[in-house]
Design an enzyme around this catalytic site. Sequence first.
Site, PDB file in Angstrom:
ATOM      1  CD  GLU A   1      -2.700  -1.153   2.581  1.00 14.61           C
ATOM      2  OE1 GLU A   1      -2.826  -0.081   3.227  1.00 14.61           O
ATOM      3  OE2 GLU A   1      -3.189  -2.229   2.959  1.00 14.61           O
TER       4      GLU A   1
ATOM      5  CB  CYS B   1      -0.814   0.316   8.218  1.00  9.98           C
ATOM      6  SG  CYS B   1       0.617  -0.305   7.333  1.00  9.98           S
TER       7      CYS B   1
END
Length: 346
Positions: A91, A325
């Site tokens: 990501e 996250c």
Amino acid sequence: MRISDIHQHLADLGALPVHRGRVVRAWLQGKPLDAGTRRQHTENFLPLSVRDGLPALAEQLDALVRLDSEHPGTDGSARLLVTLGDGQMVESVLLPRDGLCVSTQVGCAVGCVFCMTGKSGLLRQVGSAEIVAQVALARRFRPVKKVVFMGMGEPAHNLENVLEAIDLLGTDGGIGHKNLVFSTVGDMRVFERLPRERVKPALALSLHTTRADLREQLLPKAPRITPDELVELGEGYARNIGYPIQYQWTLLKGINDSQDEMDGILRLLKGKYAVLNLIPYNSLDADEYQRPDGDRIVQIVRYLHSRGVLTKVRNSAGQDVEGGCGQLRARAVELVNTRRLHRTAP
């Protein structure tokens, strides 16, 4: 691929250092590799052998990271799910005010109990070229003037690749050194290496609690550095480079939001060259951990700030798209596995 491989590839094409610098800077800005300048067109600068070899190199660089999906948030951020050359996913996060959060590992070995990334363990390192490629990709969408190494992974566990990326971004990448932020749970190699580097990034240290025993529970595989020792190391680095340390504190309801912890913060950080970033946990309904109520967060900030500890609330970007996250990647991996299961079912 590492950054040195790109330079070697260009050298093999006949590019001199001045040519290599031009091509790499164009890539870092998200531009075509043969982009010239207003005063000097490519054909008047790059040797023919280099120009002929750029299309193949561009294909290699484009294959480093590919955008899988984009998830805009109402706060001006955007979560990017990125696929690496081998199919693994990480990501990147476009942050408000021209910032970008990049990933340095696929997964993570630290195993922070409140982090989705840590649940997968460490799958592999992200190469220095792959780290920088996240910046080049992001700059196709918007300007990037700050890069924080706070995405998936523990940068200290991939130190050589991360330092290579920081050096390039702080030179040819045109990013100010204090706008490159190295985030770590605390590793002695960081405090030994960073002061010796040409580009000295800002440092963000994951504190999360003032109690050594609780920190071992929350960060089970982090180096056994006590909060007191961590702050002492951070203070030394801050005074050396001339800009403050950021201490990260993920706020967990009923765990590290007590008055005792707040008084512990005053003991540790009052008078230090530091900023405390309170990060309310980006919780889902089914999570074991939850974020404190809004009123409690306001109380904490007022209490610490009024007593001399500069305190800021840093909500995880993309809260409205479940952007904590590793959450985006975890959903994507689950979807891929589900499809595979359906294809193999009798």
